[in-house]
Design a protein around this motif. Sequence first.
Motif, PDB file in Angstrom:
ATOM      1  N   ALA A 112      20.648  -6.153  30.806  1.00  0.00           N
ATOM      2  CA  ALA A 112      19.891  -6.965  31.765  1.00  0.00           C
ATOM      3  C   ALA A 112      20.189  -6.525  33.190  1.00  0.00           C
ATOM      4  CB  ALA A 112      20.240  -8.443  31.573  1.00  0.00           C
ATOM      5  N   ALA A 113      21.471  -6.304  33.467  1.00  0.00           N
ATOM      6  CA  ALA A 113      21.851  -5.858  34.809  1.00  0.00           C
ATOM      7  C   ALA A 113      21.266  -4.484  35.091  1.00  0.00           C
ATOM      8  CB  ALA A 113      23.359  -5.810  34.930  1.00  0.00           C
ATOM      9  N   ALA A 127      18.648  -3.347  33.800  1.00  0.00           N
ATOM     10  CA  ALA A 127      17.194  -3.493  33.966  1.00  0.00           C
ATOM     11  C   ALA A 127      16.858  -3.866  35.395  1.00  0.00           C
ATOM     12  CB  ALA A 127      16.669  -4.552  33.006  1.00  0.00           C
ATOM     13  N   VAL A 128      17.643  -4.815  35.930  1.00  0.00           N
ATOM     14  CA  VAL A 128      17.411  -5.200  37.324  1.00  0.00           C
ATOM     15  C   VAL A 128      17.617  -3.995  38.234  1.00  0.00           C
ATOM     16  CG1 VAL A 128      18.311  -6.581  39.219  1.00  0.00           C
ATOM     17  CG2 VAL A 128      17.950  -7.625  36.995  1.00  0.00           C
ATOM     18  N   ALA A 129      18.685  -3.252  37.927  1.00  0.00           N
ATOM     19  CA  ALA A 129      18.958  -2.072  38.754  1.00  0.00           C
ATOM     20  C   ALA A 129      17.866  -1.026  38.604  1.00  0.00           C
ATOM     21  CB  ALA A 129      20.295  -1.481  38.355  1.00  0.00           C
ATOM     22  N   LEU A 165      14.841  -1.618  37.852  1.00  0.00           N
ATOM     23  CA  LEU A 165      13.678  -2.118  38.581  1.00  0.00           C
ATOM     24  C   LEU A 165      13.873  -1.880  40.073  1.00  0.00           C
ATOM     25  CD1 LEU A 165      12.858  -5.464  36.762  1.00  0.00           C
ATOM     26  CD2 LEU A 165      11.888  -3.215  36.433  1.00  0.00           C
ATOM     27  N   ALA A 166      15.139  -2.032  40.485  1.00  0.00           N
ATOM     28  CA  ALA A 166      15.434  -1.780  41.892  1.00  0.00           C
ATOM     29  C   ALA A 166      15.109  -0.341  42.254  1.00  0.00           C
ATOM     30  CB  ALA A 166      16.894  -2.065  42.175  1.00  0.00           C
TER      31      ALA A 166
END
Lengths: 440, 334
Positions: A11-12, A14-16, A18-19
């Motif tokens: 999840a982390a 994924a956020v990264a 996406l970043a």
Amino acid sequence: MRTKRTIPAVAAAAVAALALAGCSGGTSGAPAADVTAEPTYEGKLSLLTKFAGEPLESYFQDLADAYTAEHPDVEIELIQETDQSIKDKTKTLTASQALPDIYFTWTGDWAENFVSGGLAADLSEVIAPGTEWGDSFGEASVSAFEYDGKYYGIPLYNNGKFMGYNTQAFADAGIEVPTTFDELIDSCAPLRDAGYEPIAFGNKDGWPALHYLQQLFAYNVPTDVLRADFDPETAKWDDPGYVDALEQFTTLVNECTDTGAGTNGVLYTTAQEALAGGKAAMYYQEVLEFDTITAEGSSLTEDDFGIFQLPAPDGAAGDPAAIEGAPEGYLVNARSPQAALAVDFMKFVTDPENAKTLSSPPYGQPSAVVGAVTEDTSSRAVYEGITKVNEASQLVGWLDTVTVPEVADAWLAGGEALISGSATPEEVLESVRAANEDAQ
Amino acid sequence: MSGQPTKTRSDARSGAGFDRPPTLTKAMVAPGGGRVDRHARSRFARLAGLAWVLPAVVVLLVFVYLPLVQNFAFSTQEWDIYSGATEFVGLENYEKLLDDPVFWTALGNNVLYAVLSIVFQVAAALVLAALIESLRGPRWRKVLRGIYFVPSAISLTVAGLLFYFIYEPNLGLLNNFLEAIGLGALAQPWLGQESTAMVSIIAMSQWQGFGYSTLLFAVAIQRIPTELYEAASLDGIGAVRRFLHITVPLVREMTGLMIIVTISGAFQVFNEVMVMTSGGPNNSTQVLATWLYRSGFVRNDFGYAAAIATVIFVVTMIIALVQLWYTRRRRVEF
């Protein structure tokens, strides 16, 4: 234990990820899609739907097959998601700048984000009222996707929320269809005495509560105040009608559902099955669900299934003729090199014949195309429901799509808190006002 | 010495140049003697080693460390995924964390998760492992180990779904069981109310992980020499004292490891919460990972989600460092 470790890391990441994608550039400078061009019938066209699962999944698959049979050099890639999973999927694709050529959208704030972000093609020239394609839809459906005088959405079907009921249960309990909110509450005791759960309700996902709330808000809060509260810049969320609506909702949950304060632990589909299986007398549902309730295998037959609008409270300050609902449709990716082909395919999807198929059992999705829903093509309930939608004084969109995400999330938590009894209506409103402040 | 390359220690063992390709041997011969040769070989070995590990290093850098750095950078920004616009906000997202009651609820739930996991997956699992290993018949030991281990073989998502239906208020097995044995008064909407939802999820998780911990402890206990127990028995020491004075001290290494792994796992919980409650009702079962997900994918606040991800990273990194330190220092020899 080992499995647990990977998920948050993913999840982390994924956020990264996406970043990374987000930092790699925005949409500015992207060439505008030419939706009026003559389509070239070749290449791949991608489409994100929320029709995963039977019986709906085959609808777009059949259309894609039919279209590619006519145009053999066109390949259609279908990405079919469910109502729940499409939210994450769309956001992930948006963030990674990988939106397909055509993608599903709700109305309200949901669609507006794509429009203001430059991700939705301006379809005014082909779908605005007055154009040939535009006039094939009900004007209200096309206008639901209008932003700043431009038209962005292709409405696929209309939708509205109604109380579906088992006519046999009402006969067993010796009651009539309630015409006021108090009558609805009063009908619950005799239904329970007759051996039915009066109203089946499952709120595990949070949004089913919002459907009750939004309809009750429309009844209890003056329309201009309600509309102003959907926009964080003008919102106050302090009209006394909100407290009335929240109290009415709590009464309904406590008096008319068997699970009461535990309703948050029940799936929406479990509630749906309680009506379809003949165990519950009523269940608040969308037009889109009517044909599912009476589908083959259900105890409830089409003849025993009736619908009525959630009754308005006596003397409420809002609009008693308003119905909660909205059309749902599709946007064309503003940066799609296949925009003209995308428009051509969606014209095919919404041609009268395919619109009628969509409106008929087993799909039962009342097409936004004029004349597609008739007594002959659609089931009685779908026809009756969509007629009521068309006759409503106004349609009020779903609370979690007309408000900004922070406010919608506060309402989701607030609805759950009301059901479990852990917050008062005033406390829920306070949390919504705080979320609105953050969103400004 | 001059003019001839000196054999290195390894060459001496295996025969000079015996295990080296000719080109390498040629490269090793350098004017000036053996020191240069040794350096050249050592440099070559280092370069060859680097070449072998380079692909793995690149993959690690690109897919693990770069996203970590990017994640931290992103936690200092606000990002509109629709327009792609980003704005640097410094540590604002971290300040927001401090004022966010749901973040603290989530953190508290992770701590509760860790505490209860230590009780069940460390303390209780150790007792159970000792009981199983004290059985005389090896067949029973095997059967019991298998029975307790089976839940660990089920994926968390499946186990979560299974327990969702066990806890279901109307049709669920648990409430119906309680009613069947005359304890209907205890029937609850286990996942539907804030007071019981989190504990219900943790209970499922303990059921799932208990057998795995038990098995690990059983392996540790098997390593203890039986003579110690036999001597204690001859001295008339009872089972409880044998457990406290022999088993517990001699599985100390495994216990320490299990505590650290359990705490680390408790701060990374995600699947079971998403499947069973999605963090509800009223955010009462949010944990850090689900709040991260909700902040990003539901509330569109990806910068804030990245800040939560950083917090999870820091917490788990500290635990991982403690784990490394502990496993290096605490060696039980017998």
